[in-house]
Design a protein around this motif. Structure first.
Motif, PDB file in Angstrom:
ATOM      1  N   GLN A 154       9.365 -11.619 -26.377  1.00 46.80           N
ATOM      2  CA  GLN A 154       8.017 -11.380 -26.892  1.00 46.80           C
ATOM      3  C   GLN A 154       7.263 -12.707 -27.032  1.00 46.80           C
ATOM      4  OE1 GLN A 154      10.773 -11.247 -28.566  1.00 46.80           O
ATOM      5  NE2 GLN A 154      10.550 -11.932 -30.675  1.00 46.80           N
ATOM      6  N   MET A 200      14.283 -14.507 -26.374  1.00 44.03           N
ATOM      7  CA  MET A 200      13.288 -13.722 -27.115  1.00 44.03           C
ATOM      8  C   MET A 200      12.096 -13.558 -26.188  1.00 44.03           C
ATOM      9  SD  MET A 200      13.740 -15.609 -30.805  1.00 44.03           S
ATOM     10  CE  MET A 200      14.565 -17.069 -30.154  1.00 44.03           C
ATOM     11  N   GLU A 254      11.398 -12.687 -36.627  1.00 45.39           N
ATOM     12  CA  GLU A 254      12.033 -11.402 -36.831  1.00 45.39           C
ATOM     13  C   GLU A 254      13.228 -11.185 -35.904  1.00 45.39           C
ATOM     14  OE1 GLU A 254       8.724 -11.738 -36.396  1.00 45.39           O
ATOM     15  OE2 GLU A 254       8.129 -11.425 -38.493  1.00 45.39           O
ATOM     16  N   THR A 255      13.296 -11.931 -34.813  1.00 47.74           N
ATOM     17  CA  THR A 255      14.312 -11.657 -33.799  1.00 47.74           C
ATOM     18  C   THR A 255      15.377 -12.745 -33.665  1.00 47.74           C
ATOM     19  OG1 THR A 255      12.869 -12.653 -32.115  1.00 47.74           O
ATOM     20  CG2 THR A 255      12.732 -10.261 -32.420  1.00 47.74           C
ATOM     21  N   HIS A 268       9.133 -14.675 -33.290  1.00 47.51           N
ATOM     22  CA  HIS A 268      10.506 -15.146 -33.191  1.00 47.51           C
ATOM     23  C   HIS A 268      11.250 -15.017 -34.525  1.00 47.51           C
ATOM     24  CE1 HIS A 268       9.489 -16.270 -29.276  1.00 47.51           C
ATOM     25  NE2 HIS A 268       9.322 -17.576 -29.398  1.00 47.51           N
ATOM     26  N   PRO A 308      18.982 -11.794 -35.440  1.00 45.42           N
ATOM     27  CA  PRO A 308      19.733 -10.791 -34.678  1.00 45.42           C
ATOM     28  C   PRO A 308      20.187 -11.306 -33.313  1.00 45.42           C
ATOM     29  CG  PRO A 308      17.806  -9.795 -35.701  1.00 45.42           C
ATOM     30  CD  PRO A 308      17.677 -11.268 -35.899  1.00 45.42           C
ATOM     31  N   LEU A 309      19.358 -12.122 -32.656  1.00 38.92           N
ATOM     32  CA  LEU A 309      19.748 -12.659 -31.356  1.00 38.92           C
ATOM     33  C   LEU A 309      20.936 -13.605 -31.493  1.00 38.92           C
ATOM     34  CD1 LEU A 309      19.269 -12.848 -28.330  1.00 38.92           C
ATOM     35  CD2 LEU A 309      17.607 -14.680 -28.776  1.00 38.92           C
ATOM     36  N   SER A 353      23.962 -11.557 -31.744  1.00 39.32           N
ATOM     37  CA  SER A 353      24.259 -10.934 -30.456  1.00 39.32           C
ATOM     38  C   SER A 353      24.937 -11.916 -29.501  1.00 39.32           C
ATOM     39  CB  SER A 353      22.967 -10.402 -29.829  1.00 39.32           C
ATOM     40  OG  SER A 353      23.184  -9.944 -28.515  1.00 39.32           O
TER      41      SER A 353
END
Length: 412
Positions: A35, A33, A41-42, A39, A45-46, A49
């Protein structure tokens, strides 16, 4: 063995990894991540992935490993809660890996000591020391960056002795930048350092690797047992050292003065010759060396107190689901009535807080009036009796009084 999903969100560069076992050949897949925040929000999805990248399905995951801290409060809570949620949804065991051990795992220099420092903000660092294979020489503590030299220098020879070396393998972690900034110079050049990496941060890759080791050792957790590791309520220095101005909880100005070097450290196998001798001096029916070896092998927590190079005291405690059981404690005759036993009990109290329990238990002989008076002063109260618990000589047995102390302030 099934695959391991690892989550690390304790710093501003969070990461996720999958460790896949292909017939004994380990394959690592990971993503980051990038940014600085957000964290929450991501991370999910990570995770999806990286699972796809690893070419597995959710049903092929056998363990969730997560970075439990120390680190950013929001990040610690996020990683813990996400790991708990996945664990409950997929009925998987958990393993918690502290951030400093994850950093050390990436820089295992073989024989030697690895000193890890991570930036804790406010001119403070999280610090820990490890030997080869991740052996914990110093549990994670919070220190004012300006206090790190005073903390490390007198303890360094004992850490090196514990792993049978006279050199350091690595100084790693971004916290060393903070230490040197506070020192106004590169203080680390005064140490026998083989290598320094002052950019290192924890990553999910190492969380997965350490998690696998603990999984194989049967050291897994249920979701409700997965707790964040906060250090803002920790006390790294002994009482005497703090009286001389040392301590990072909260940040205080260091007076720079040296103390009588009362050092509190984890008990290691190399300490046992001295520990057994002090136990023999202190108890009519002392623990054997095998008793101490078994306690350390079982993962019980144990500490020693040293004044200069002399072993002045020790204790061993066993955490249970409901309380912490103080098994044995002793202070050398020349160092009694100096507050050392109180310092050891404070470590046991902290162990209870770390495990989320509110009570410390111990047994004591009814005939030991001095110990009973000391424990009463420390807030212990009698809650029961164990019949014929202690040997008393000539084939006789003596009862044990069971004492309890409530820990009022638990870690959040």
């Amino acid at each position: 063995m099934k695959s391991i999903l690892a989550i690390e969100t304790t710093t501003r560069t969070g990461s996720v990894a999958v460790l896949r076992d292909d017939a004994g050949e380990l394959q690592l897949f990971d993503g980051a991540m990038t940014q600085q925040s957000g964290h929450a929000e991501t991370v999910l999805p990570l995770i999806d992935s990286v699972i796809r990248q690893a070419g597995i399905t959710r049903s092929e995951i056998g363990l969730v490993a997560f970075g439990q801290g120390p680190g950013a409060f929001t990040g610690i809570r996020l990683g813990c809660s996400v790991a708990q949620g996945i664990s409950m949804a997929l009925d998987l065991p958990l393993v918690a890996v502290n951030s400093l051990q994850a950093v050390a795992a990436a820089f295992d220099g073989g024989a030697g000591v690895t000193l890890v420092a991570l930036d804790a903000r406010m001119q403070e660092v999280y610090f820990a020391a490890y030997g080869a294979g991740g052996i914990e020489l110093q549990a994670p503590v919070l220190l004012s960056a300006s206090d790190v030299p005073q903390f490390v220098e007198p303890r360094l020879k004992f850490w090196a002795r514990a792993v049978g070396t006279d050199q350091l393998a690595w100084l790693v972690g971004e916290g060393w930048q903070v230490v040197n900034a506070q020192a106004g110079q590169d203080w680390t050049t005064s140490l026998p350092v083989k290598s320094v990496d002052s950019e290192a941060r924890p990553h999910a890759r190492e969380v997965a690797i350490v998690g696998r080791q603990r999984w194989q050792a049967g050291q897994t957790l249920l979701p409700e047992q997965a707790l964040p590791l906060y250090l803002r309520d920790k006390v790294a220095f002994t009482t005497e050292e703090r009286q001389h101005g040392l301590g990072g909880n909260p940040k205080v100005e260091s007076s720079g003065s040296r103390t009588n070097q009362v050092l509190l450290m984890p008990m290691m196998p190399v300490d046992l010759n001295e520990v057994v001798e002090l136990e023999r001096q202190s108890q009519a029916f002392p623990w054997s060396r095998r008793n101490f070896e078994d306690a350390l092998a079982a993962g019980y927590r144990a500490w020693v107190l040293r004044v200069q190079d002399v072993l002045a005291g020790f204790c061993v405690a066993m955490p249970t689901p409901d309380d912490v059981h103080l098994l044995v404690i002793a202070v050398a005759p020349d160092y009694r009535r100096q507050g050392l036993a109180t310092q050891l009990l404070a470590q046991v109290d902290q162990l209870a807080r770390d495990h989320g329990v509110s009570r410390v238990l111990l047994e004591v002989r009814p005939s030991n009036a001095r110990a009973l008076a000391f424990y009463a002063k420390q807030g212990f109260r009698e809650i029961g009796k164990r019949r014929g618990y202690y040997p008393a000589g000539k084939g006789e047995r003596e009862d044990a009084l069971v004492l309890s102390r409530e820990i009022r302030e638990l870690a959040v």
